[in-house]
Design a protein around this motif. Structure first.
Motif, PDB file in Angstrom:
ATOM      1  N   PHE A 180       0.074   0.912  -1.677  1.00  0.00           N
ATOM      2  CA  PHE A 180      -0.646   0.723  -2.945  1.00  0.00           C
ATOM      3  C   PHE A 180       0.230   1.085  -4.145  1.00  0.00           C
ATOM      4  O   PHE A 180      -0.228   1.062  -5.277  1.00  0.00           O
ATOM      5  N   ARG A 181       1.501   1.477  -3.879  1.00  0.00           N
ATOM      6  CA  ARG A 181       2.554   1.521  -4.911  1.00  0.00           C
ATOM      7  C   ARG A 181       2.456   2.629  -5.940  1.00  0.00           C
ATOM      8  O   ARG A 181       3.216   2.610  -6.904  1.00  0.00           O
ATOM      9  N   GLU A 182       1.522   3.545  -5.772  1.00  0.00           N
ATOM     10  CA  GLU A 182       1.377   4.567  -6.787  1.00  0.00           C
ATOM     11  C   GLU A 182       1.695   5.926  -6.189  1.00  0.00           C
ATOM     12  O   GLU A 182       1.176   6.219  -5.111  1.00  0.00           O
ATOM     13  N   PRO A 201       4.312   6.130   2.504  1.00  0.00           N
ATOM     14  CA  PRO A 201       5.038   7.059   1.636  1.00  0.00           C
ATOM     15  C   PRO A 201       6.184   6.459   0.814  1.00  0.00           C
ATOM     16  O   PRO A 201       6.862   7.201   0.100  1.00  0.00           O
ATOM     17  N   ASN A 202       6.417   5.131   0.882  1.00  0.00           N
ATOM     18  CA  ASN A 202       7.572   4.585   0.160  1.00  0.00           C
ATOM     19  C   ASN A 202       7.240   4.258  -1.297  1.00  0.00           C
ATOM     20  O   ASN A 202       7.429   3.155  -1.770  1.00  0.00           O
ATOM     21  N   THR A 203       6.729   5.285  -1.979  1.00  0.00           N
ATOM     22  CA  THR A 203       6.453   5.193  -3.412  1.00  0.00           C
ATOM     23  C   THR A 203       7.586   5.897  -4.160  1.00  0.00           C
ATOM     24  O   THR A 203       8.572   6.321  -3.546  1.00  0.00           O
ATOM     25  N   SER A 215      15.463  -0.322   7.499  1.00  0.00           N
ATOM     26  CA  SER A 215      15.258  -0.173   6.062  1.00  0.00           C
ATOM     27  C   SER A 215      14.318  -1.255   5.560  1.00  0.00           C
ATOM     28  O   SER A 215      14.276  -2.368   6.088  1.00  0.00           O
ATOM     29  N   SER A 216      13.507  -0.882   4.557  1.00  0.00           N
ATOM     30  CA  SER A 216      12.640  -1.860   3.916  1.00  0.00           C
ATOM     31  C   SER A 216      12.488  -1.402   2.471  1.00  0.00           C
ATOM     32  O   SER A 216      13.318  -0.619   2.000  1.00  0.00           O
ATOM     33  N   THR A 217      11.421  -1.821   1.796  1.00  0.00           N
ATOM     34  CA  THR A 217      11.226  -1.384   0.409  1.00  0.00           C
ATOM     35  C   THR A 217      11.273   0.140   0.342  1.00  0.00           C
ATOM     36  O   THR A 217      10.572   0.813   1.100  1.00  0.00           O
ATOM     37  N   GLY A 218      12.108   0.696  -0.545  1.00  0.00           N
ATOM     38  CA  GLY A 218      12.008   2.133  -0.817  1.00  0.00           C
ATOM     39  C   GLY A 218      13.076   3.040  -0.242  1.00  0.00           C
ATOM     40  O   GLY A 218      12.942   4.257  -0.341  1.00  0.00           O
ATOM     41  N   VAL A 272       5.863   4.322  13.136  1.00  0.00           N
ATOM     42  CA  VAL A 272       7.250   3.912  12.891  1.00  0.00           C
ATOM     43  C   VAL A 272       7.367   2.421  12.541  1.00  0.00           C
ATOM     44  O   VAL A 272       6.655   1.576  13.085  1.00  0.00           O
ATOM     45  N   HIS A 273       8.262   2.159  11.618  1.00  0.00           N
ATOM     46  CA  HIS A 273       8.685   0.786  11.315  1.00  0.00           C
ATOM     47  C   HIS A 273       9.948   0.565  12.139  1.00  0.00           C
ATOM     48  O   HIS A 273      10.954   1.223  11.914  1.00  0.00           O
ATOM     49  N   CYS A 274       9.879  -0.363  13.106  1.00  0.00           N
ATOM     50  CA  CYS A 274      10.998  -0.535  14.029  1.00  0.00           C
ATOM     51  C   CYS A 274      11.752  -1.845  13.799  1.00  0.00           C
ATOM     52  O   CYS A 274      11.230  -2.926  14.096  1.00  0.00           O
ATOM     53  N   TRP A 320       8.229 -11.132   5.076  1.00  0.00           N
ATOM     54  CA  TRP A 320       7.808  -9.770   5.422  1.00  0.00           C
ATOM     55  C   TRP A 320       8.873  -9.113   6.285  1.00  0.00           C
ATOM     56  O   TRP A 320       9.640  -9.799   6.967  1.00  0.00           O
ATOM     57  N   ASN A 321       8.883  -7.802   6.319  1.00  0.00           N
ATOM     58  CA  ASN A 321       9.661  -7.040   7.301  1.00  0.00           C
ATOM     59  C   ASN A 321       8.669  -6.290   8.180  1.00  0.00           C
ATOM     60  O   ASN A 321       7.901  -5.493   7.629  1.00  0.00           O
ATOM     61  N   PRO A 322       8.659  -6.510   9.482  1.00  0.00           N
ATOM     62  CA  PRO A 322       9.412  -7.502  10.237  1.00  0.00           C
ATOM     63  C   PRO A 322       8.984  -8.925   9.848  1.00  0.00           C
ATOM     64  O   PRO A 322       7.870  -9.135   9.367  1.00  0.00           O
ATOM     65  N   PRO A 369       2.109  -5.423  -1.914  1.00  0.00           N
ATOM     66  CA  PRO A 369       2.277  -6.343  -3.039  1.00  0.00           C
ATOM     67  C   PRO A 369       3.587  -6.163  -3.802  1.00  0.00           C
ATOM     68  O   PRO A 369       4.102  -5.051  -3.930  1.00  0.00           O
ATOM     69  N   HIS A 370       4.110  -7.281  -4.261  1.00  0.00           N
ATOM     70  CA  HIS A 370       5.227  -7.333  -5.218  1.00  0.00           C
ATOM     71  C   HIS A 370       4.831  -8.358  -6.268  1.00  0.00           C
ATOM     72  O   HIS A 370       3.973  -9.216  -6.000  1.00  0.00           O
ATOM     73  N   THR A 371       5.468  -8.321  -7.431  1.00  0.00           N
ATOM     74  CA  THR A 371       5.119  -9.329  -8.440  1.00  0.00           C
ATOM     75  C   THR A 371       5.666 -10.688  -8.005  1.00  0.00           C
ATOM     76  O   THR A 371       6.645 -10.771  -7.246  1.00  0.00           O
ATOM     77  N   PRO A 399      11.971  -9.214  -2.584  1.00  0.00           N
ATOM     78  CA  PRO A 399      11.455  -8.153  -1.694  1.00  0.00           C
ATOM     79  C   PRO A 399      10.523  -8.714  -0.625  1.00  0.00           C
ATOM     80  O   PRO A 399       9.939  -9.788  -0.800  1.00  0.00           O
ATOM     81  N   SER A 400      10.404  -7.975   0.457  1.00  0.00           N
ATOM     82  CA  SER A 400       9.510  -8.380   1.554  1.00  0.00           C
ATOM     83  C   SER A 400       8.152  -7.728   1.359  1.00  0.00           C
ATOM     84  O   SER A 400       8.062  -6.583   0.924  1.00  0.00           O
ATOM     85  N   GLY A 401       7.108  -8.454   1.737  1.00  0.00           N
ATOM     86  CA  GLY A 401       5.755  -7.909   1.640  1.00  0.00           C
ATOM     87  C   GLY A 401       4.866  -8.797   0.805  1.00  0.00           C
ATOM     88  O   GLY A 401       5.346  -9.593  -0.003  1.00  0.00           O
TER      89      GLY A 401
HETATM   90  O1  DOR Z   1       7.415  -6.387   4.314  1.00  0.00           O
HETATM   91  C1  DOR Z   1       7.326  -5.177   4.128  1.00  0.00           C
HETATM   92  N1  DOR Z   1       7.088  -4.659   2.911  1.00  0.00           N
HETATM   93  N2  DOR Z   1       7.508  -4.352   5.158  1.00  0.00           N
HETATM   94  C2  DOR Z   1       7.575  -3.008   4.974  1.00  0.00           C
HETATM   95  O2  DOR Z   1       7.732  -2.317   5.925  1.00  0.00           O
HETATM   96  C3  DOR Z   1       7.520  -2.426   3.642  1.00  0.00           C
HETATM   97  C4  DOR Z   1       6.774  -3.293   2.747  1.00  0.00           C
HETATM   98  C5  DOR Z   1       6.915  -2.868   1.300  1.00  0.00           C
HETATM   99  O3  DOR Z   1       6.683  -1.684   1.025  1.00  0.00           O
HETATM  100  O4  DOR Z   1       7.209  -3.696   0.466  1.00  0.00           O
END
Ligand code: DOR
Length: 445
Positions: free
Chosen positions: A63-65, A93-95, A151-154, A177-179, A282-284, A313-315, A327-329
């Motif tokens: 939720f990015r906050e 936790p990747n805020t 690795s992914s966003t953050g 875990v994100h694998c 997306w990741n994966p 979400p991303h813009t 970005p992925s997601g």
């Molecule tokens: O696609 C993804 N986006 N996979 C993730 O694990 C992180 C997420 C993100 O925070 O943007």
């Protein structure tokens, strides 16, 4: 105390679909009986022709906050969630800052307490250098730990084997875990950059974030969990080969190794990249149609335990960058239940299985107290759905702050009619009602 009587609905709960009346009193389910006669003071809802399900407990959302509020906020996305029948969420936790200290966790809880219309919980992040915090934080404040083993966003990659082993050995909490194996991804990416530069065709995403990357990382995490006795939950399984790593011989409450599948991996396949482009990056990665079929099979056979969204979400502007910078997601919480109810109508799974994986099992796995089931004395987190009412996803109906959805133009075969959180009607036929805020999830610890 306020009472709401829902009459004549088909309830879906604990492996059964059956007609009963359900009475809400205050925040809780007061009773579920064949026929409850109103005494005059209750608000009555005639739900003839509708199904009453527990609210979805989504165990993976972003939720990015704080820090990334140009993409989304807890206020905006929790409203999108309840419009989609998700009544509780567990946030990642990747805020910025990352949720890797007790202070950061407490700060998030405070924001959620004043802004979230859904019930909320958070995962505490593990990194290469916060073992001390992991060992000392108040575990009642978090649903579990989250580790990015790819690795992914953050920038939260945990790639120090020694640290990983120590984390796995030092906690009883569920470790989600994100694998995706980082060295495999890096090597694949370099090869593709050599060939295409930055503007790699999106169709190559599953070759870069490959099946091998997923399998290597998931199997390594499982090995480590077996060696250390850790309680491991592997997020967003995306390949057929990984499904063989999980078993269905024990009930969920006894399993030490579990798996999750996400809506996008069950809905999309490689065939959708030409049309949807980076919106389904997306990741994966979304992979082959045969992977998608294997994920459905594993879900139905109970090798996969949980259904989630990984709402991330991303813009639109960010998503439209060339491959290496996009970005992925993507946002999903408003459409997960309608999508999966559509899948039920298409015969991919049953209503009972959907409710088990989206509602009951997250409550069991994370030991969430008094939620996830239609049971007397449990919180009234409920969704009334119409399995006959089609609904086409339109931009103007989106509640995501980012204002787009990978489902725009898609017609779902079912609609969310009403959502109750803690007995309060918070969504009614297209409208968010600001009747009450959500509560912090509590865990048996
Ligand atoms: O696609 C993804 N986006 N996979 C993730 O694990 C992180 C997420 C993100 O925070 O943007």
């Amino acid at each position: 105390m306020k009472e709401i009587l829902i009459q004549n609905a088909q309830l879906v709960n604990e492996g059964k679909v059956f007609q009963k009346d359900l009475l809400i009193r205050g925040e809780k389910i007061e009773k579920i009986e064949d026929s409850i006669v109103p005494l005059g003071h209750e608000k009555c809802i005639d739900a003839t022709g509708l199904h009453l399900l527990p609210g979805w407990i989504d165990d993976q959302v972003h939720f990015r906050e704080p820090g990334l509020t140009h993409k989304a906020t807890i206020a905006s996305e929790s409203r999108a969630a309840v419009a989609g029948g998700i009544t509780s969420f567990i946030e990642m936790p990747n805020t910025q800052p990352q949720t890797t200290t007790q202070k950061a966790l407490e700060d998030k809880l405070q924001v959620a307490a004043k802004d979230s219309i859904a019930n909320y919980g958070f995962l505490f992040g593990g990194t290469n250098d916060n073992l001390k915090e992991i060992k000392s934080f108040d575990t009642r404040l978090a649903a579990g730990l989250k580790l990015f083993l790819g690795s992914s966003t953050g920038n939260m990659l945990v790639d120090n084997e020694e640290v990983l082993r120590k984390i796995f050995s030092s906690t009883d909490l569920p470790i989600a875990v994100h694998c995706e194996d980082e060295s495999t991804i890096t090597e694949n990416l370099e090869q593709h950059i050599d060939q295409y530069g930055d503007d790699i065709p999106i169709e190559k995403h599953p070759e870069i974030r490959s099946e091998a990357a997923c399998y290597r990382s998931s199997s390594r995490a499982i090995e480590l969990a077996k060696a250390t006795g850790a309680r491991l939950h592997v997020f967003h399984i995306s390949t057929a080969v990984e499904t063989a790593l999980f078993s269905n011989t024990q009930p969920l409450s006894e399993k030490k190794i579990t798996a999750e599948v996400c809506v996008h991996h069950l809905w999309f396949s490689e065939e959708d990249y030409p049309k949807k482009g980076p919106l389904i990056k997306w990741n994966p990665a979304v992979k082959k149609a045969s992977d998608r079929e294997a994920l459905w099979k594993a879900l139905n056979e109970d090798k996969i335990d949980i259904l989630a969204t990984d709402h991330a979400p991303h813009t639109l502007e960010e998503k439209q960058n060339p491959y290496t910078k996009a970005p992925s997601g993507g946002p999903l919480v408003q459409h997960a239940y309608p999508a999966l109810l559509t899948a039920v109508k298409q015969g991919k799974t049953s209503l009972e299985k959907l409710v088990e994986k989206a509602c009951h099992n997250p409550a069991i796995l994370f030991k969430i107290q008094n939620r996830g089931f239609l049971r007397q004395g449990y919180y009234a987190d409920l969704v009334l759905v119409d399995l006959q009412k089609k609904n086409t996803v339109a931009k103007e109906d989106l509640l995501y702050q980012c204002g787009w959805s990978p489902f725009e133009g898609t017609t779902f075969e079912a609609s969310i009619v009403k959502t109750f959180v803690n007995g309060n009607l918070v969504y009614n036929e297209g409208e968010i009602l600001e009747s009450a805020l959500g509560k912090k999830l509590t865990f048996e610890r």
